[in-house]
Design a protein around this motif. Structure first.
Motif, PDB file in Angstrom:
ATOM      1  N   ASP A  59       0.697  -1.253   0.187  1.00 48.33           N
ATOM      2  CA  ASP A  59      -0.039   0.083  -0.030  1.00 48.33           C
ATOM      3  C   ASP A  59       0.726   1.201  -0.029  1.00 48.33           C
ATOM      4  OD1 ASP A  59      -2.271  -1.969   0.130  1.00 48.33           O
ATOM      5  OD2 ASP A  59      -2.926  -1.021   1.918  1.00 48.33           O
ATOM      6  N   LEU A  60       2.046   1.239   0.845  1.00 50.77           N
ATOM      7  CA  LEU A  60       2.800   2.209   0.619  1.00 50.77           C
ATOM      8  C   LEU A  60       3.372   2.860  -0.528  1.00 50.77           C
ATOM      9  CD1 LEU A  60       4.355   4.618   2.171  1.00 50.77           C
ATOM     10  CD2 LEU A  60       6.096   3.034   2.869  1.00 50.77           C
ATOM     11  N   ALA A  61       3.854   1.755  -1.217  1.00 55.58           N
ATOM     12  CA  ALA A  61       4.480   1.639  -2.604  1.00 55.58           C
ATOM     13  C   ALA A  61       3.476   2.306  -3.832  1.00 55.58           C
ATOM     14  CB  ALA A  61       4.926   0.332  -3.242  1.00 55.58           C
ATOM     15  N   ARG A  62       2.057   2.134  -3.513  1.00 56.55           N
ATOM     16  CA  ARG A  62       1.114   2.431  -4.309  1.00 56.55           C
ATOM     17  C   ARG A  62       0.804   3.838  -4.127  1.00 56.55           C
ATOM     18  NH1 ARG A  62      -2.118  -2.960  -3.890  1.00 56.55           N
ATOM     19  NH2 ARG A  62      -1.238  -4.193  -5.646  1.00 56.55           N
ATOM     20  N   GLU A  63       0.978   4.209  -2.825  1.00 60.96           N
ATOM     21  CA  GLU A  63       0.626   5.391  -2.387  1.00 60.96           C
ATOM     22  C   GLU A  63       1.830   6.352  -2.691  1.00 60.96           C
ATOM     23  OE1 GLU A  63      -1.903   8.162  -1.417  1.00 60.96           O
ATOM     24  OE2 GLU A  63      -2.375   6.023  -0.392  1.00 60.96           O
ATOM     25  N   ILE A 110      -2.519   4.461   6.340  1.00 55.84           N
ATOM     26  CA  ILE A 110      -2.053   3.068   6.115  1.00 55.84           C
ATOM     27  C   ILE A 110      -1.589   2.461   7.361  1.00 55.84           C
ATOM     28  CG2 ILE A 110       0.151   1.924   4.783  1.00 55.84           C
ATOM     29  CD1 ILE A 110      -0.023   4.178   2.762  1.00 55.84           C
ATOM     30  N   TYR A 111      -0.914   2.995   8.200  1.00 59.84           N
ATOM     31  CA  TYR A 111      -0.423   2.590   9.447  1.00 59.84           C
ATOM     32  C   TYR A 111      -1.551   1.794  10.289  1.00 59.84           C
ATOM     33  CZ  TYR A 111       1.276   2.936  14.296  1.00 59.84           C
ATOM     34  OH  TYR A 111       1.434   2.397  15.610  1.00 59.84           O
ATOM     35  N   LEU A 112      -2.680   2.544  10.509  1.00 63.62           N
ATOM     36  CA  LEU A 112      -3.874   2.110  11.317  1.00 63.62           C
ATOM     37  C   LEU A 112      -4.516   0.824  10.496  1.00 63.62           C
ATOM     38  CD1 LEU A 112      -5.388   5.104  12.767  1.00 63.62           C
ATOM     39  CD2 LEU A 112      -4.086   3.549  13.853  1.00 63.62           C
ATOM     40  N   ARG A 113      -4.226   0.823   9.273  1.00 62.99           N
ATOM     41  CA  ARG A 113      -4.768  -0.386   8.630  1.00 62.99           C
ATOM     42  C   ARG A 113      -4.113  -1.460   8.885  1.00 62.99           C
ATOM     43  NH1 ARG A 113      -4.240   1.474   2.574  1.00 62.99           N
ATOM     44  NH2 ARG A 113      -5.494   3.071   3.297  1.00 62.99           N
ATOM     45  N   TYR A 114      -3.139  -1.589   9.124  1.00 61.61           N
ATOM     46  CA  TYR A 114      -2.163  -2.707   9.380  1.00 61.61           C
ATOM     47  C   TYR A 114      -1.704  -2.953  10.942  1.00 61.61           C
ATOM     48  CZ  TYR A 114      -2.190  -3.587   4.494  1.00 61.61           C
ATOM     49  OH  TYR A 114      -2.949  -3.575   3.273  1.00 61.61           O
ATOM     50  N   PHE A 115      -1.800  -1.748  11.639  1.00 59.76           N
ATOM     51  CA  PHE A 115      -1.620  -1.832  13.178  1.00 59.76           C
ATOM     52  C   PHE A 115      -2.447  -1.310  13.849  1.00 59.76           C
ATOM     53  CE2 PHE A 115       2.336  -1.480  10.600  1.00 59.76           C
ATOM     54  CZ  PHE A 115       2.995  -2.727  10.829  1.00 59.76           C
ATOM     55  N   PRO A 116      -3.743  -1.926  14.029  1.00 60.40           N
ATOM     56  CA  PRO A 116      -4.909  -1.260  14.603  1.00 60.40           C
ATOM     57  C   PRO A 116      -4.908  -1.053  15.945  1.00 60.40           C
ATOM     58  CG  PRO A 116      -5.444  -3.669  14.060  1.00 60.40           C
ATOM     59  CD  PRO A 116      -4.010  -3.116  13.368  1.00 60.40           C
ATOM     60  N   ASN A 117      -3.835  -1.673  16.574  1.00 57.35           N
ATOM     61  CA  ASN A 117      -3.613  -1.423  18.003  1.00 57.35           C
ATOM     62  C   ASN A 117      -2.359  -0.356  18.273  1.00 57.35           C
ATOM     63  OD1 ASN A 117      -4.647  -1.804  20.695  1.00 57.35           O
ATOM     64  ND2 ASN A 117      -2.702  -3.095  21.094  1.00 57.35           N
ATOM     65  N   GLY A 118      -1.918  -0.031  17.402  1.00 51.48           N
ATOM     66  CA  GLY A 118      -0.672   0.923  17.332  1.00 51.48           C
ATOM     67  C   GLY A 118       0.654   0.204  17.886  1.00 51.48           C
ATOM     68  N   LEU A 119       1.710   0.892  17.646  1.00 54.36           N
ATOM     69  CA  LEU A 119       2.929   0.306  18.241  1.00 54.36           C
ATOM     70  C   LEU A 119       3.379   1.335  19.100  1.00 54.36           C
ATOM     71  CD1 LEU A 119       4.696  -0.713  14.582  1.00 54.36           C
ATOM     72  CD2 LEU A 119       3.225  -1.778  16.192  1.00 54.36           C
ATOM     73  N   TYR A 120       3.048   2.570  19.204  1.00 59.63           N
ATOM     74  CA  TYR A 120       3.739   3.614  19.858  1.00 59.63           C
ATOM     75  C   TYR A 120       2.996   4.064  21.090  1.00 59.63           C
ATOM     76  CZ  TYR A 120       6.464   3.803  15.658  1.00 59.63           C
ATOM     77  OH  TYR A 120       7.290   3.303  14.640  1.00 59.63           O
TER      78      TYR A 120
END
Length: 286
Positions: free
Chosen positions: A81-85, A276-286
């Motif tokens: 998704d990042l590459a496409r964006e 994009i981040y929330l699409r794949y890390f719904p609980n967050g990393l930070y």
């Protein structure tokens, strides 16, 4: 070329966790903090890419949640998704291609001119910098504590865990980091992730310390069953955890480097990176 050492066990573990989440999806944590490593005043000049007929991103399909095949056998993931964006931001979507190759073939494909960019988790090191130019990191891997909800601590930071038993994978970068940064904590080592998580749920340990990506997915899985929560952090330590994820291009392609950096900056500033981040890390990393 090698995948970051801290991520190798994550590939298998996250595959299982993605399956668990697919069975019982949870809404994204919209309050989660998303990464942004850029100074908002920073500017990157966009080079002219008109002379390039196509731009080929090379990736794998076995590095979830970054690259994987979905239920329709389509390549998906954060990197895709990042590459496409990026291509949309640079107005070159019609020139962009994403090609899947086995990990062992990526370096050869780049060297032979069959690819223009690697978006596949290549470790940033002195050796790899001799071979590639790297964009600025777009995602850094934090270490995190996860604390059992049954445990009461006084305070909101890691000093509150002094004297407590904290699970960690034996011999891992996180094991070394825990001992170096938090000497007052009592490490309890495990050989397998599932044993460590079982120890957390049964009360054998009060908390665990590990990779924020893996822990993020475990927290929203059926296995965790809402037993625990992130506590304090995130913690970044390049000496233990590496410099993060970036796109690699050949050293003769500084135009692509500048173009990708410009696109990543723009995507980060206007909120698309967060989506994009929330699409794949719904609980967050930070």
């Amino acid at each position: 070329m090698s995948m970051p050492a801290t991520l190798r066990p994550l590939v298998v573990a996250t595959t299982c966790l993605l399956a668990a989440i697919a069975v019982s999806p949870k809404a994204p944590a919209q309050s989660a903090t998303s990464p942004n490593y850029w100074d908002p005043r920073e500017r990157v000049i966009v080079p002219d890419l008109a002379s390039r007929n196509r731009i080929r991103f090379l990736t794998t399909h076995d590095f979830p949640p970054f690259n994987f095949l979905d239920q329709q056998s389509r390549v998906s993931g954060f990197h895709v998704d990042l590459a496409r964006e990026i291509c949309d931001e640079l107005n070159i979507a019609d020139k962009c291609q994403i090609q899947i190759l086995p990990w062992s073939e990526l370096a050869t494909a780049m060297a032979s001119g069959l690819g223009d960019a690697l978006i596949s988790g290549v470790a940033i090191s002195a050796e790899s910098r001799d071979q590639y130019l790297f964009t600025r990191p777009f995602l850094k891997f934090p270490a995190r504590f996860v604390l059992s909800n049954r445990v009461e601590v006084e305070g909101q930071d890691a000093s509150s865990l002094a004297g407590k038993r904290v699970g960690v994978i034996a011999g891992s970068a996180h094991d070394a980091m825990l001992r170096a940064y938090f000497p007052e904590i009592k490490p309890v080592t495990y050989e397998r992730d599932e044993w460590m998580f079982d120890g957390l749920k049964t009360g054998e340990v009060e908390a665990v310390f590990g990779d924020g990506v893996q822990l993020s997915f475990w927290l929203v899985s059926n296995s965790a069953n809402e037993c625990c929560s992130f506590f304090d952090g995130p913690y970044f330590a390049p000496a233990f955890l590496g410099e993060g994820l970036a796109i690699a291009v050949r050293r003769d392609s500084p135009d692509l480097l500048d173009a990708f950096n410009h696109a990543i900056l723009s995507i980060s500033k206007d909120g698309r990176m967060r989506e994009i981040y929330l699409r794949y890390f719904p609980n967050g990393l930070y």
